[in-house]
Design an enzyme around this catalytic site. Structure first.
Site, PDB file in Angstrom:
ATOM      1  N   SER A   1       0.820  -1.195  -0.013  1.00 48.87           N
ATOM      2  CA  SER A   1      -0.057  -0.052   0.112  1.00 48.87           C
ATOM      3  C   SER A   1       0.892   1.427   0.053  1.00 48.87           C
ATOM      4  CB  SER A   1      -0.817   0.069   1.375  1.00 48.87           C
ATOM      5  OG  SER A   1      -0.224  -0.098   2.366  1.00 48.87           O
TER       6      SER A   1
ATOM      7  N   ASN B   1       7.045  -8.199   1.028  1.00 46.14           N
ATOM      8  CA  ASN B   1       7.992  -7.106   1.189  1.00 46.14           C
ATOM      9  C   ASN B   1       7.479  -6.410   2.678  1.00 46.14           C
ATOM     10  OD1 ASN B   1       8.629  -4.099   0.055  1.00 46.14           O
ATOM     11  ND2 ASN B   1       6.291  -3.949   0.937  1.00 46.14           N
TER      12      ASN B   1
ATOM     13  N   LYS C   1      16.532 -10.799   8.355  1.00 45.23           N
ATOM     14  CA  LYS C   1      16.668 -10.666   6.924  1.00 45.23           C
ATOM     15  C   LYS C   1      17.775 -11.624   6.366  1.00 45.23           C
ATOM     16  CE  LYS C   1      13.899  -6.953   6.039  1.00 45.23           C
ATOM     17  NZ  LYS C   1      12.837  -7.152   5.227  1.00 45.23           N
TER      18      LYS C   1
ATOM     19  N   GLY D   1       5.303   3.340  -0.052  1.00 46.79           N
ATOM     20  CA  GLY D   1       6.675   2.876   0.117  1.00 46.79           C
ATOM     21  C   GLY D   1       7.130   1.949  -1.114  1.00 46.79           C
TER      22      GLY D   1
ATOM     23  N   TYR E   1      19.997  -2.472  14.937  1.00 48.13           N
ATOM     24  CA  TYR E   1      19.357  -2.853  13.648  1.00 48.13           C
ATOM     25  C   TYR E   1      19.497  -4.557  13.739  1.00 48.13           C
ATOM     26  CZ  TYR E   1      17.595  -2.907   8.529  1.00 48.13           C
ATOM     27  OH  TYR E   1      17.132  -3.086   7.535  1.00 48.13           O
TER      28      TYR E   1
ATOM     29  N   ASP F   1      14.044   5.865   0.253  1.00 47.42           N
ATOM     30  CA  ASP F   1      13.349   7.240   0.855  1.00 47.42           C
ATOM     31  C   ASP F   1      11.919   6.440   1.175  1.00 47.42           C
ATOM     32  OD1 ASP F   1      12.502   9.380   1.713  1.00 47.42           O
ATOM     33  OD2 ASP F   1      12.370  10.292  -0.199  1.00 47.42           O
ATOM     34  N   THR F   2      11.526   6.107   2.375  1.00 46.90           N
ATOM     35  CA  THR F   2      10.242   5.548   2.688  1.00 46.90           C
ATOM     36  C   THR F   2       9.996   6.209   4.021  1.00 46.90           C
ATOM     37  OG1 THR F   2      10.526   3.439   3.663  1.00 46.90           O
ATOM     38  CG2 THR F   2      10.309   3.798   1.183  1.00 46.90           C
TER      39      THR F   2
HETATM   40  N1  LIG Z   1      13.064   2.048   3.494  1.00 51.32           N
HETATM   41  C1  LIG Z   1      14.429   1.400   3.656  1.00 51.32           C
HETATM   42  O1  LIG Z   1      15.508   2.000   3.759  1.00 51.32           O
HETATM   43  C2  LIG Z   1      14.523  -0.130   3.474  1.00 51.32           C
HETATM   44  C3  LIG Z   1      15.737  -0.372   3.199  1.00 51.32           C
HETATM   45  C4  LIG Z   1      16.111  -1.748   3.042  1.00 51.32           C
HETATM   46  C5  LIG Z   1      14.982  -2.682   3.303  1.00 51.32           C
HETATM   47  N2  LIG Z   1      13.839  -2.338   3.193  1.00 51.32           N
HETATM   48  C6  LIG Z   1      12.693  -3.306   3.271  1.00 51.32           C
HETATM   49  O2  LIG Z   1      11.749  -2.904   2.377  1.00 51.32           O
HETATM   50  C7  LIG Z   1      10.437  -3.366   2.406  1.00 51.32           C
HETATM   51  C8  LIG Z   1       9.478  -2.323   2.582  1.00 51.32           C
HETATM   52  O3  LIG Z   1       9.734  -1.217   3.259  1.00 51.32           O
HETATM   53  P1  LIG Z   1       9.315   0.289   3.169  1.00 51.32           P
HETATM   54  O4  LIG Z   1      10.333   1.082   3.454  1.00 51.32           O
HETATM   55  O5  LIG Z   1       8.580   0.374   1.828  1.00 51.32           O
HETATM   56  O6  LIG Z   1       8.214   0.352   4.381  1.00 51.32           O
HETATM   57  P2  LIG Z   1       6.986   1.372   4.798  1.00 51.32           P
HETATM   58  O7  LIG Z   1       6.906   2.399   3.718  1.00 51.32           O
HETATM   59  O8  LIG Z   1       7.000   1.601   5.955  1.00 51.32           O
HETATM   60  O9  LIG Z   1       5.666   0.422   4.151  1.00 51.32           O
HETATM   61  C9  LIG Z   1       5.344  -0.613   5.044  1.00 51.32           C
HETATM   62  C10 LIG Z   1       4.143  -1.272   4.196  1.00 51.32           C
HETATM   63  O10 LIG Z   1       4.006  -2.635   4.758  1.00 51.32           O
HETATM   64  C11 LIG Z   1       2.714  -2.638   5.652  1.00 51.32           C
HETATM   65  N3  LIG Z   1       2.773  -3.496   6.686  1.00 51.32           N
HETATM   66  C12 LIG Z   1       3.628  -3.187   7.846  1.00 51.32           C
HETATM   67  N4  LIG Z   1       3.454  -4.017   8.570  1.00 51.32           N
HETATM   68  C13 LIG Z   1       2.521  -5.138   8.102  1.00 51.32           C
HETATM   69  C14 LIG Z   1       2.310  -6.467   8.505  1.00 51.32           C
HETATM   70  N5  LIG Z   1       2.704  -6.836   9.703  1.00 51.32           N
HETATM   71  N6  LIG Z   1       1.355  -7.073   7.723  1.00 51.32           N
HETATM   72  C15 LIG Z   1       1.027  -6.744   6.457  1.00 51.32           C
HETATM   73  N7  LIG Z   1       1.566  -5.341   6.142  1.00 51.32           N
HETATM   74  C16 LIG Z   1       2.519  -5.024   6.798  1.00 51.32           C
HETATM   75  C17 LIG Z   1       2.207  -1.286   5.444  1.00 51.32           C
HETATM   76  O11 LIG Z   1       0.988  -1.481   5.519  1.00 51.32           O
HETATM   77  P3  LIG Z   1      -0.043  -0.578   6.586  1.00 51.32           P
HETATM   78  O12 LIG Z   1       0.362   0.764   6.332  1.00 51.32           O
HETATM   79  O13 LIG Z   1      -1.452  -0.781   6.311  1.00 51.32           O
HETATM   80  O14 LIG Z   1       0.466  -0.799   8.157  1.00 51.32           O
HETATM   81  C18 LIG Z   1       2.822  -0.834   4.335  1.00 51.32           C
HETATM   82  O15 LIG Z   1       2.056  -1.131   3.333  1.00 51.32           O
HETATM   83  C19 LIG Z   1      10.854  -3.899   4.153  1.00 51.32           C
HETATM   84  O16 LIG Z   1      10.908  -5.429   4.015  1.00 51.32           O
HETATM   85  C20 LIG Z   1      12.021  -3.339   4.366  1.00 51.32           C
HETATM   86  O17 LIG Z   1      12.484  -4.131   5.385  1.00 51.32           O
HETATM   87  C21 LIG Z   1      13.547  -0.760   3.406  1.00 51.32           C
END
Ligand SMILES: NC(=O)c1ccc[n+]([C@@H]2O[C@H](COP(=O)([O-])OP(=O)(O)OC[C@H]3O[C@@H](n4cnc5c(N)ncnc54)[C@H](OP(=O)(O)O)[C@@H]3O)[C@@H](O)[C@H]2O)c1
Length: 259
Positions: free
Chosen positions: A17, A93, A161, A19, A154, A191-192
């Site tokens: 939804s 994800n 992971k 990021g 972390y 950037d999220t």
């Molecule tokens: N951003 C970074 O710097 C970064 C770096 C490395 C890896 N990642 C990885 O990339 C992935 C996405 O991260 P993002 O930065 O895009 O996160 P984000 O912007 O916080 O988005 C999180 C998404 O996951 C959903 N979500 C959270 N907890 C959940 C759960 N228990 N069950 C189902 N849905 C859930 C949220 O839905 P709701 O809003 O409805 O809760 C939202 O759609 C993750 O695996 C993260 O570890 C991110």
């Protein structure tokens, strides 16, 4: 003209939804796939993402399920079988993680992190396995370079992971013979909203920007295209791998920064 390499495929994106997950959902749709957007609590954001998928002329569904809870994963898989009836791409994800140093990490937080990031992938894979097998499907997990290098507080996410990447190798090992390929895409800082989980979000931003030889922060779209590629026949020979897409932040050290 956009390519439609994934025409006829149906994809599930957990945490689709916003990021990175939303960027993946939109990229898969742009490439021809119908998309199931999974989310935990923000139904409005999920409906908005689904509407954007439909804007590409694809079908879209928004299904709530908390990836931390096995019974909700079971319900999600049943809903997909009943209401959609097919699945060719599973992208895990969604993630959870408590930020804390190892000596202050609580057992419940540690367990919740592993439940969401690792166990959910196993349960989802088992739940949609018959559909993936029928479609010659793909599993893609989203990881972090914190699985092999250390960032402040972390430990829970990084360790989970690393376990997730190992699970992906085993899924690939077990399922490739059945026509299902599994791989991981591993990101550096992107950037999220998740960056605000960190104690010092500005430091993460500065690190992500300055440490990359490209001189900018990662964007969700930087990951989305790689996920889409992994789901095409061009990537058929990539099996059980972790593709690091971090803008080069882990390449090495610029000595001028240490003057
Ligand atoms: N951003 C970074 O710097 C970064 C770096 C490395 C890896 N990642 C990885 O990339 C992935 C996405 O991260 P993002 O930065 O895009 O996160 P984000 O912007 O916080 O988005 C999180 C998404 O996951 C959903 N979500 C959270 N907890 C959940 C759960 N228990 N069950 C189902 N849905 C859930 C949220 O839905 P709701 O809003 O409805 O809760 C939202 O759609 C993750 O695996 C993260 O570890 C991110």
């Amino acid at each position: 003209m956009d390519s439609v390499r994934l025409a006829g495929k149906i994809a599930l994106v957990t945490g689709g939804s916003r990021g990175i997950g939303k960027a993946i959902a939109l990229r898969l749709a742009r490439e021809g796939a119908d998309v199931i957007i999974n989310y935990k609590q923000d139904a409005a954001a999920a409906e908005e993402a689904a509407a954007e998928v439909r804007g590409f002329g694809r079908r879209a569904w928004a299904f709530q399920a908390d990836m931390r809870k096995p019974e909700e994963i079971k319900r999600l898989c049943a809903e997909i079988k009943k209401e959609v009836g097919d699945l060719g791409i599973l992208v895990h994800n969604a993630a959870f993680g408590t930020m804390a140093p190892t000596m202050r990490m609580g057992r419940a937080s540690w367990q919740a992190t592993f439940d969401t990031n690792v166990t959910a992938l196993l349960l989802l894979s088992q739940g949609v396995y018959p559909l993936l097998k029928k479609s010659g499907g793909h599993i893609v997990a989203i990881s972090s370079v914190g699985s092999f290098t250390c960032f402040s507080e972390y430990a829970a996410i990084g360790s989970s992971k690393a376990a997730m990447e190992a699970l992906v190798r085993y899924l690939a090992f077990d399922l490739a013979r059945e026509g299902i390929r599994a791989n991981t895409v591993s990101a550096g800082p992107v950037d999220t909203r998740a960056v605000t989980w960190f104690k010092y979000p500005n430091a993460v931003w500065n690190f992500g920007t300055k440490k990359s030889p490209l001189g900018r922060m990662g964007m969700p779209e930087d990951l989305a295209g790689i996920v889409a590629f992994l789901c095409t026949p061009d990537a058929d020979w990539i099996v059980g791998q972790t593709i690091v897409a971090d803008g080069g932040i882990m390449l090495g050290v610029e000595f001028k920064d240490w003057l």
